[in-house]
Design an enzyme around this catalytic site. Structure first.
Site, PDB file in Angstrom:
ATOM      1  CD  GLU A 184      -5.780   1.545 -10.074  1.00  0.00           C
ATOM      2  OE1 GLU A 184      -5.597   0.332 -10.662  1.00  0.00           O
ATOM      3  OE2 GLU A 184      -5.959   1.869  -9.188  1.00  0.00           O
ATOM      4  CB  CYS A 200      -7.667  10.219 -11.553  1.00  0.00           C
ATOM      5  SG  CYS A 200      -7.168   9.143 -10.040  1.00  0.00           S
ATOM      6  CB  CYS A 246      -3.207   3.281   0.732  1.00  0.00           C
ATOM      7  SG  CYS A 246      -3.324   4.349   1.585  1.00  0.00           S
ATOM      8  CB  CYS A 254      -9.611   3.733   4.422  1.00  0.00           C
ATOM      9  SG  CYS A 254      -8.937   4.991   4.605  1.00  0.00           S
ATOM     10  CB  CYS A 283     -10.256   1.913  -0.075  1.00  0.00           C
ATOM     11  SG  CYS A 283      -8.976   2.147  -0.790  1.00  0.00           S
ATOM     12  CB  CYS A 297     -10.552   3.875  -5.251  1.00  0.00           C
ATOM     13  SG  CYS A 297     -11.545   4.867  -5.488  1.00  0.00           S
TER      14      CYS A 297
HETATM   15  N1  SAH Z   1      -5.196   8.530   0.029  1.00  0.00           N
HETATM   16  C1  SAH Z   1      -6.352   9.670  -0.467  1.00  0.00           C
HETATM   17  C2  SAH Z   1      -6.485   9.292  -2.322  1.00  0.00           C
HETATM   18  C3  SAH Z   1      -6.896   8.203  -3.003  1.00  0.00           C
HETATM   19  S1  SAH Z   1      -8.297   7.421  -2.547  1.00  0.00           S
HETATM   20  C4  SAH Z   1      -7.755   9.592  -0.069  1.00  0.00           C
HETATM   21  O1  SAH Z   1      -8.191   8.881   0.489  1.00  0.00           O
HETATM   22  O2  SAH Z   1      -8.223  10.748  -0.415  1.00  0.00           O
HETATM   23  C5  SAH Z   1      -9.486   8.183  -3.601  1.00  0.00           C
HETATM   24  C6  SAH Z   1     -11.120   8.447  -3.647  1.00  0.00           C
HETATM   25  O3  SAH Z   1     -11.536   6.957  -3.467  1.00  0.00           O
HETATM   26  C7  SAH Z   1     -11.323   8.889  -2.107  1.00  0.00           C
HETATM   27  O4  SAH Z   1     -11.829   9.759  -1.953  1.00  0.00           O
HETATM   28  C8  SAH Z   1     -11.832   7.425  -1.147  1.00  0.00           C
HETATM   29  O5  SAH Z   1     -12.320   8.152  -0.425  1.00  0.00           O
HETATM   30  C9  SAH Z   1     -12.252   7.079  -2.821  1.00  0.00           C
HETATM   31  N2  SAH Z   1     -12.638   5.392  -2.017  1.00  0.00           N
HETATM   32  C10 SAH Z   1     -11.700   4.902  -1.830  1.00  0.00           C
HETATM   33  N3  SAH Z   1     -12.492   3.226  -2.152  1.00  0.00           N
HETATM   34  C11 SAH Z   1     -13.852   3.377  -2.897  1.00  0.00           C
HETATM   35  C12 SAH Z   1     -14.884   2.457  -3.133  1.00  0.00           C
HETATM   36  N4  SAH Z   1     -14.714   1.509  -2.743  1.00  0.00           N
HETATM   37  N5  SAH Z   1     -16.160   3.452  -3.833  1.00  0.00           N
HETATM   38  C13 SAH Z   1     -15.724   4.696  -3.993  1.00  0.00           C
HETATM   39  N6  SAH Z   1     -14.920   5.466  -3.533  1.00  0.00           N
HETATM   40  C14 SAH Z   1     -13.951   4.528  -3.309  1.00  0.00           C
HETATM   41 FE1  SF4 Z   2      -5.124   4.633   1.539  1.00  0.00          FE
HETATM   42 FE2  SF4 Z   2      -7.997   3.763   0.352  1.00  0.00          FE
HETATM   43 FE3  SF4 Z   2      -7.910   5.692   2.538  1.00  0.00          FE
HETATM   44 FE4  SF4 Z   2      -6.956   6.752  -0.118  1.00  0.00          FE
HETATM   45  S1  SF4 Z   2      -9.153   5.452   0.786  1.00  0.00           S
HETATM   46  S2  SF4 Z   2      -6.875   6.451   2.245  1.00  0.00           S
HETATM   47  S3  SF4 Z   2      -6.532   5.463  -0.284  1.00  0.00           S
HETATM   48  S4  SF4 Z   2      -6.751   3.145   2.529  1.00  0.00           S
END
Ligand code: SAH
Ligand code: SF4
Length: 365
Positions: free
Chosen positions: A103, A116, A123, A127, A130, A346
């Site tokens: 997306e 974006c 991934c 995390c 996420c 995200c």
């Molecule tokens: N993998 C990279 C880029 C994609 S994630 C990274 O982690 O930076 C893009 C952003 O969305 C990151 O800053 C991530 O921490 C944030 N993010 C992921 N899940 C989220 C959530 N549930 N609520 C708010 N921000 C979130």
């Molecule tokens: Fe991957 Fe989500 Fe962590 Fe970014 S925040 S590195 S997309 S698992």
């Protein structure tokens, strides 16, 4: 007998960096006894007019267009679904040639239109906050699949009166610095091919140290966003498993190198999760780190995901956190959550699809 055309045997022009594209096309036209300027004609169709088919390259002889179609491809992702938010945020779910879904999100603000984009299908970083992380990793995107999101989004934005895309952030699905060959190429293509200024492109990483160092070595001033989420290694480890491999101290050393390369912007992304990482004492520690590397801090209210019962920090808690940073001289913004009604944050749309289609795929908490 007609040769059988195997998809992968045709060179994907969208994946080539501009120099390589011109060389490839020059060699192709030379071998066909065609004038050298034909290569530049095609480059103009690709970068200037976002041409999608060789048939449409009307200043090329018909024969040449046919041969090009058999030799090369221009594969843009197909639209699977577009979701529009009441706030104007537009989310595309793209279907790639093998059926994978990724997306991208267009976010209009007063003076900007930010796109974006995704760098991986899924991934591997896992995390805990996420949705993409919970869905697991499927595969790397090619440079053309990354750039294709930009091309198709730009066309859609144009057709729907969103205006030109001014900024690009690698904050969709995936960890860009875990797909460095394709992401590096896509940066070059967007910058040199499509003319998007390096300072208008930001790569977001969860802290892949070698990738940060590589980006620092590049001459272009691409921006870097570090998804920090905790100023303390112990807490960070609970949110970001990669902390074990690249501890915060090493990530900060890499950021100092990035900062030292001059003229580049560093942003910290800090997702605010109620009673997890929003204590005022953490704000003071964050301020020290942010000042050290000259980072701008973005506070993002946590977007609830299906796999965890965490909630966003309440607004007054976020304001308090922001004030502590401001008082310490750190520039900070509280990011409003855009497109929440369409799950624009995200990896959520695809995450929902995964939950529906593949129960048991994600981890359970
Ligand atoms: N993998 C990279 C880029 C994609 S994630 C990274 O982690 O930076 C893009 C952003 O969305 C990151 O800053 C991530 O921490 C944030 N993010 C992921 N899940 C989220 C959530 N549930 N609520 C708010 N921000 C979130
Ligand atoms: Fe991957 Fe989500 Fe962590 Fe970014 S925040 S590195 S997309 S698992």
């Amino acid at each position: 007998m007609l040769p059988i055309m195997i998809e992968s045997s045709r060179t994907d022009l969208l994946s080539l960096e501009p120099d390589a594209l011109r060389q490839t096309l020059s060699a192709h036209f030379a071998s066909r006894g065609q004038a050298a300027y034909r290569a530049e004609q095609v480059a103009r169709w690709i970068y200037g007019r976002l041409g999608q088919s060789f048939e449409g390259m009307t200043d090329l002889p018909v024969d040449e267009r046919e041969v090009m179609s058999a030799t090369f491809r221009i594969d843009e992702p197909e639209t699977d679904r577009v979701s529009l938010s009441v706030d104007g945020t537009a989310k595309h779910l793209w279907r790639l040639s093998d059926g994978q879904l990724v997306e991208s999100v267009l976010i209009p603000t007063d003076r900007r239109l930010t796109l974006c984009i995704s760098s991986q299908a899924g991934c591997a970083m896992g995390c805990t906050f996420c949705a993409t992380g919970w869905g697991g990793f499927d595969r790397q995107l090619s440079p053309g699949e990354i750039v294709g999101q930009y091309r198709a989004s730009r066309r859609w934005a144009d057709e729907n009166d969103y205006g030109p895309i001014t900024n690009i952030v690698y904050m969709g699905m995936g960890e860009p610095l875990a797909n460095r060959p394709a992401v590096n190429a896509s940066l070059t293509i967007l910058n040199q091919g499509y003319g998007v200024g390096a300072r208008r492109i930001t790569v977001s990483t969860v802290g892949v140290v070698p990738g940060i160092l590589e980006l620092a070595e590049r001459p272009e001033q691409f921006g870097l966003a570090l998804s920090l989420h905790a100023p303390d290694p112990g807490l960070r480890r609970e949110l970001i498993p990669l902390e074990k491999r690249y501890p915060l101290g090493e990530v900060l050393d890499a950021l100092r190198r990035f900062d030292g390369a001059g003229g580049r912007r560093i942003t910290f992304e800090y997702t605010m999760i109620r009673d997890v990482n929003d204590a005022p004492t953490l704000a003071s520690r964050l301020a020290v780190i942010a000042r050290d590397v000259g980072a701008f801090v973005n506070l993002i209210p946590f977007n609830p995901i299906p796999y965890k019962d965490w909630t966003a920090s309440p607004p007054e808690r976020i304001s308090r956190f922001a004030s502590i940073l401001e008082e310490a001289g750190v520039p900070v913004a509280v990011r409003e959550t855009r497109g929440r009604d369409i799950d624009a944050a995200c990896g959520q749309l695809r995450a929902h699809a995964l939950v529906e289609l593949r129960p048991g795929r994600g981890r359970t908490s």
